[in-house]
Scaffold this motif. Sequence first.
Motif, PDB file in Angstrom:
ATOM      1  N   TYR A   1       0.846  -1.198   0.000  1.00 35.64           N
ATOM      2  CA  TYR A   1       0.000   0.000   0.000  1.00 35.64           C
ATOM      3  C   TYR A   1       0.872   1.235   0.000  1.00 35.64           C
ATOM      4  O   TYR A   1       1.640   1.469   0.934  1.00 35.64           O
ATOM      5  CB  TYR A   1      -0.943   0.022   1.217  1.00 35.64           C
ATOM      6  N   GLY A   2       0.745   2.031  -1.062  1.00 33.61           N
ATOM      7  CA  GLY A   2       1.500   3.277  -1.156  1.00 33.61           C
ATOM      8  C   GLY A   2       0.727   4.397  -0.502  1.00 33.61           C
ATOM      9  O   GLY A   2      -0.006   4.188   0.465  1.00 33.61           O
ATOM     10  N   PHE A   3       0.853   5.589  -1.037  1.00 38.39           N
ATOM     11  CA  PHE A   3       0.118   6.717  -0.505  1.00 38.39           C
ATOM     12  C   PHE A   3      -1.210   6.808  -1.255  1.00 38.39           C
ATOM     13  O   PHE A   3      -1.294   7.373  -2.328  1.00 38.39           O
ATOM     14  CB  PHE A   3       0.918   8.015  -0.668  1.00 38.39           C
ATOM     15  N   GLY A   4      -2.247   6.191  -0.712  1.00 39.28           N
ATOM     16  CA  GLY A   4      -3.580   6.255  -1.318  1.00 39.28           C
ATOM     17  C   GLY A   4      -3.837   5.265  -2.435  1.00 39.28           C
ATOM     18  O   GLY A   4      -4.881   5.324  -3.082  1.00 39.28           O
ATOM     19  N   VAL A   5      -2.888   4.361  -2.685  1.00 40.38           N
ATOM     20  CA  VAL A   5      -3.072   3.357  -3.747  1.00 40.38           C
ATOM     21  C   VAL A   5      -2.411   2.037  -3.353  1.00 40.38           C
ATOM     22  O   VAL A   5      -1.417   2.025  -2.631  1.00 40.38           O
ATOM     23  CB  VAL A   5      -2.438   3.805  -5.101  1.00 40.38           C
ATOM     24  N   TYR A   6      -2.980   0.947  -3.874  1.00 42.04           N
ATOM     25  CA  TYR A   6      -2.289  -0.334  -3.799  1.00 42.04           C
ATOM     26  C   TYR A   6      -1.307  -0.373  -4.968  1.00 42.04           C
ATOM     27  O   TYR A   6      -1.612   0.117  -6.054  1.00 42.04           O
ATOM     28  CB  TYR A   6      -3.281  -1.500  -3.915  1.00 42.04           C
ATOM     29  N   VAL A   7      -0.143  -0.948  -4.732  1.00 42.18           N
ATOM     30  CA  VAL A   7       0.889  -0.983  -5.764  1.00 42.18           C
ATOM     31  C   VAL A   7       1.262  -2.437  -6.017  1.00 42.18           C
ATOM     32  O   VAL A   7       1.550  -3.195  -5.089  1.00 42.18           O
ATOM     33  CB  VAL A   7       2.151  -0.204  -5.303  1.00 42.18           C
ATOM     34  N   LYS A   8       1.220  -2.837  -7.302  1.00 42.72           N
ATOM     35  CA  LYS A   8       1.627  -4.198  -7.662  1.00 42.72           C
ATOM     36  C   LYS A   8       2.350  -4.135  -8.996  1.00 42.72           C
ATOM     37  O   LYS A   8       1.765  -3.705  -9.993  1.00 42.72           O
ATOM     38  CB  LYS A   8       0.393  -5.105  -7.757  1.00 42.72           C
ATOM     39  N   GLU A   9       3.614  -4.525  -8.986  1.00 37.16           N
ATOM     40  CA  GLU A   9       4.468  -4.420 -10.178  1.00 37.16           C
ATOM     41  C   GLU A   9       4.423  -2.976 -10.696  1.00 37.16           C
ATOM     42  O   GLU A   9       4.787  -2.068  -9.978  1.00 37.16           O
ATOM     43  CB  GLU A   9       4.054  -5.440 -11.250  1.00 37.16           C
ATOM     44  N   ASP A  10       3.927  -2.793 -11.914  1.00 35.72           N
ATOM     45  CA  ASP A  10       3.922  -1.429 -12.489  1.00 35.72           C
ATOM     46  C   ASP A  10       2.557  -0.761 -12.344  1.00 35.72           C
ATOM     47  O   ASP A  10       2.302   0.261 -12.960  1.00 35.72           O
ATOM     48  CB  ASP A  10       4.261  -1.516 -13.978  1.00 35.72           C
ATOM     49  N   LYS A  11       1.671  -1.366 -11.552  1.00 37.90           N
ATOM     50  CA  LYS A  11       0.272  -0.891 -11.521  1.00 37.90           C
ATOM     51  C   LYS A  11      -0.084  -0.268 -10.178  1.00 37.90           C
ATOM     52  O   LYS A  11       0.391  -0.705  -9.139  1.00 37.90           O
ATOM     53  CB  LYS A  11      -0.681  -2.067 -11.771  1.00 37.90           C
ATOM     54  N   ILE A  12      -0.960   0.754 -10.255  1.00 33.51           N
ATOM     55  CA  ILE A  12      -1.584   1.275  -9.035  1.00 33.51           C
ATOM     56  C   ILE A  12      -3.095   1.109  -9.189  1.00 33.51           C
ATOM     57  O   ILE A  12      -3.626   1.235 -10.301  1.00 33.51           O
ATOM     58  CB  ILE A  12      -1.224   2.753  -8.758  1.00 33.51           C
ATOM     59  N   PHE A  13      -3.765   0.809  -8.097  1.00 36.74           N
ATOM     60  CA  PHE A  13      -5.221   0.622  -8.185  1.00 36.74           C
ATOM     61  C   PHE A  13      -5.854   0.835  -6.816  1.00 36.74           C
ATOM     62  O   PHE A  13      -5.179   0.794  -5.787  1.00 36.74           O
ATOM     63  CB  PHE A  13      -5.569  -0.778  -8.732  1.00 36.74           C
ATOM     64  N   HIS A  14      -7.157   1.074  -6.842  1.00 40.45           N
ATOM     65  CA  HIS A  14      -7.920   1.210  -5.589  1.00 40.45           C
ATOM     66  C   HIS A  14      -9.396   1.020  -5.905  1.00 40.45           C
ATOM     67  O   HIS A  14      -9.856   1.424  -6.964  1.00 40.45           O
ATOM     68  CB  HIS A  14      -7.712   2.582  -4.952  1.00 40.45           C
ATOM     69  N   SER A  15     -10.092   0.419  -4.970  1.00 36.54           N
ATOM     70  CA  SER A  15     -11.547   0.322  -5.106  1.00 36.54           C
ATOM     71  C   SER A  15     -12.177   1.344  -4.166  1.00 36.54           C
ATOM     72  O   SER A  15     -11.505   1.872  -3.284  1.00 36.54           O
ATOM     73  CB  SER A  15     -12.023  -1.088  -4.746  1.00 36.54           C
TER      74      SER A  15
END
Length: 337
Positions: free
Chosen positions: A276-290
């Motif tokens: 978990y970054g600042f306000g986003v989930y981070v996986k490989e080259d992707k950021i996402f959030h629901s």
Amino acid sequence: NNISENSIQNEKYEKFCTQTDEYLLDTNFSGSILVAKGDEIVFAKGYGVCDKNLPDSQPITLNTTFEIGSVSKQITAAAVMQLVQKKKLSLDDRISKFFPEYVHGDKISVRMLLNMRSGLTDHINGADEFLHQEVFATNQKKQIANEPFEENFVLKYFYDAPLLANPNSTYFYCNTNYYLLAKIVEIVTKQPYHEYLQKHIFEKCKMTNTNTDFQNTTAKGYDFRNRYYSLPHDFATGCGDINSTVIDLYKWNMQLAKGKIINKKSLKQMLDTEAYGFGVYVKEDKIFHSGITNVFNSYNLYSFKNQLSIIVLANKPIAQCNATFVANRLEKMFYED
């Protein structure tokens, strides 16, 4: 050679658009979808109507506004990073600087709030622990009746709320972190949080259909008892109070990725994490959030490597339509040969 590559690409996109449309119609999806690669929108469409309880309701379009819930958190994090860039705030500032009466303030930093490591109790998902029992019961009723809570309600109870864990000892997803970050933005800038967002983020990104007003959406959703209600205003400040559209969130993704909202160094800090970054989930080259509110749910994904945006906004509760599941399915279909 370029021509043949382009025609293969176009064919691939056409197939994806046909499959996506069929899938969304088959599943009775209600909401807006946008899929884009870089500056090119590959697929964007609205499904269903803005308000199923109105006989002459408008159909949902790309400019229909929805509550985006926790997708708001990445915007809060960017607002904080803007102030860090201007040296008005440090990630290592202790929150006692902003909330001097808070007993654990010296143990918790701004960085811990951003990456969900503060140890605080969640005032939304753990409201029964955060609030006194009788207050919790009253507020449940108020929320369903769409009645406002008193101003700074969360701050009032925050001072007495128990810690769930020792600060910085563990990751724990907690809305209170982002509520406090919004309050810190207000304290540092000496202006209401929503005014700061309007000027420094929404206007900068040309997000013309985005707002933070209570229930100011063109779409309405209903729960299984046919009730339309939202997270109370001031309850969700900073952690889930933004209303937006697929077009505006696409603009946001592009401006953030291009380093126009915060610089590349700040963006790297925002994403420098295992999970978990600042306000986003981070996986490989992707950021996402629901994002989940009572009768809406949403999902925003951006892949830096492929410049891929997938945005799903639904005016149905998550039990009836899961935006994350829809987005994951679209992503899989996009990469299929």
